[in-house]
Motif scaffolding. Structure first.
Motif, PDB file in Angstrom:
ATOM      1  N   THR A   3      -7.606 -17.595   4.113  1.00 16.77           N
ATOM      2  CA  THR A   3      -6.383 -16.881   3.789  1.00 16.77           C
ATOM      3  C   THR A   3      -6.601 -15.391   3.967  1.00 16.77           C
ATOM      4  N   ILE A   5      -4.373 -11.643   3.758  1.00 14.62           N
ATOM      5  CA  ILE A   5      -3.125 -10.947   3.479  1.00 14.62           C
ATOM      6  C   ILE A   5      -3.181  -9.573   4.129  1.00 14.62           C
ATOM      7  N   LEU A   7      -0.779  -5.880   4.323  1.00 16.38           N
ATOM      8  CA  LEU A   7       0.343  -5.148   3.775  1.00 16.38           C
ATOM      9  C   LEU A   7       0.426  -3.792   4.469  1.00 16.38           C
ATOM     10  N   TYR A  29      -6.915  -8.034   3.305  1.00 14.94           N
ATOM     11  CA  TYR A  29      -7.877  -8.752   2.480  1.00 14.94           C
ATOM     12  C   TYR A  29      -7.993 -10.165   3.031  1.00 14.94           C
ATOM     13  N   ARG A 106       0.067  -3.399  -5.746  1.00 14.99           N
ATOM     14  CA  ARG A 106       0.677  -4.643  -5.255  1.00 14.99           C
ATOM     15  C   ARG A 106      -0.300  -5.382  -4.342  1.00 14.99           C
ATOM     16  N   PHE A 107      -0.969  -4.658  -3.460  1.00 16.55           N
ATOM     17  CA  PHE A 107      -1.958  -5.250  -2.564  1.00 16.55           C
ATOM     18  C   PHE A 107      -3.112  -5.868  -3.362  1.00 16.55           C
ATOM     19  N   VAL A 109      -3.169  -6.913  -6.493  1.00 13.91           N
ATOM     20  CA  VAL A 109      -2.693  -8.106  -7.211  1.00 13.91           C
ATOM     21  C   VAL A 109      -2.582  -9.296  -6.260  1.00 13.91           C
ATOM     22  N   ARG A 110      -2.064  -9.058  -5.067  1.00 15.76           N
ATOM     23  CA  ARG A 110      -1.981 -10.138  -4.071  1.00 15.76           C
ATOM     24  C   ARG A 110      -3.366 -10.652  -3.702  1.00 15.76           C
ATOM     25  N   SER A 111      -4.355  -9.741  -3.610  1.00  7.57           N
ATOM     26  CA  SER A 111      -5.721 -10.176  -3.267  1.00  7.57           C
ATOM     27  C   SER A 111      -6.292 -11.051  -4.373  1.00  7.57           C
ATOM     28  N   TYR A 112      -5.958 -10.741  -5.628  1.00  6.35           N
ATOM     29  CA  TYR A 112      -6.432 -11.562  -6.740  1.00  6.35           C
ATOM     30  C   TYR A 112      -5.780 -12.944  -6.713  1.00  6.35           C
ATOM     31  N   GLY A 113      -4.609 -13.038  -6.118  1.00  3.64           N
ATOM     32  CA  GLY A 113      -3.974 -14.340  -5.949  1.00  3.64           C
ATOM     33  C   GLY A 113      -4.693 -15.199  -4.919  1.00  3.64           C
ATOM     34  N   VAL A 114      -5.401 -14.568  -3.999  1.00  5.11           N
ATOM     35  CA  VAL A 114      -6.168 -15.296  -2.981  1.00  5.11           C
ATOM     36  C   VAL A 114      -7.522 -15.703  -3.550  1.00  5.11           C
TER      37      VAL A 114
END
Length: 137
Positions: A3, A5, A7, A29, A106-107, A109-114
């Motif tokens: 995965t 991401i 941005l 990321y 925001r970036f 937080v999205r990386s922590y979702g991955v």
């Protein structure tokens, strides 16, 4: 499955004359490199006219959003309430960029979702590092 991401982010390059020049960058990321973040700049934003990518620790970005962080090639610190400064050093000079703090958060937080903090596959990271170090594929 790997995965990644990305941005897009609009930054301000601060010149030696204290001018601010808008620069587009891509924050990136990938689960394959879970400890790192990448900031990619297009050719038109680079001195040599070629794309440039900076890599640094995701934890450095996290810390730099709250307090001055980093030594050496990458330093990050908050600048007021709405901006964060990323300072990149190279043998050719330095680049000082201001990013909107909200974009960087925001970036992150999205990386922590991955890959959540503490869930990085360290064995795979070490294996890839050793393979690269010793010339493997």
């Amino acid at each position: 499955m790997e995965t990644t991401i990305e941005l897009p982010a609009l930054a301000r390059l601060i010149t030696a004359e204290d001018r601010e020049i808008p620069v587009t960058a891509t924050l990136r990321y990938t689960a394959r490199e879970p400890l790192a973040v990448f900031v990619d700049f297009p050719a038109e934003a680079a001195l040599e006219g070629e794309e440039v990518s900076w890599t640094f620790a995701r934890s450095l970005l996290d810390q730099g959003l709250r307090t001055p962080a980093g030594r050496g090639d990458v330093q990050i610190w908050p600048y007021g309430r709405t901006r964060t400064v990323l300072e990149f050093h190279s043998p050719f000079g330095l680049a000082l960029l201001q990013f909107p703090t909200s974009t960087l958060r925001r970036f992150l937080v999205r990386s922590y979702g991955v890959v959540a903090v503490g869930q990085e596959d360290m064995a795979a990271v070490v294996e890839r590092g050793l393979t690269a170090l010793f010339g493997g594929v």
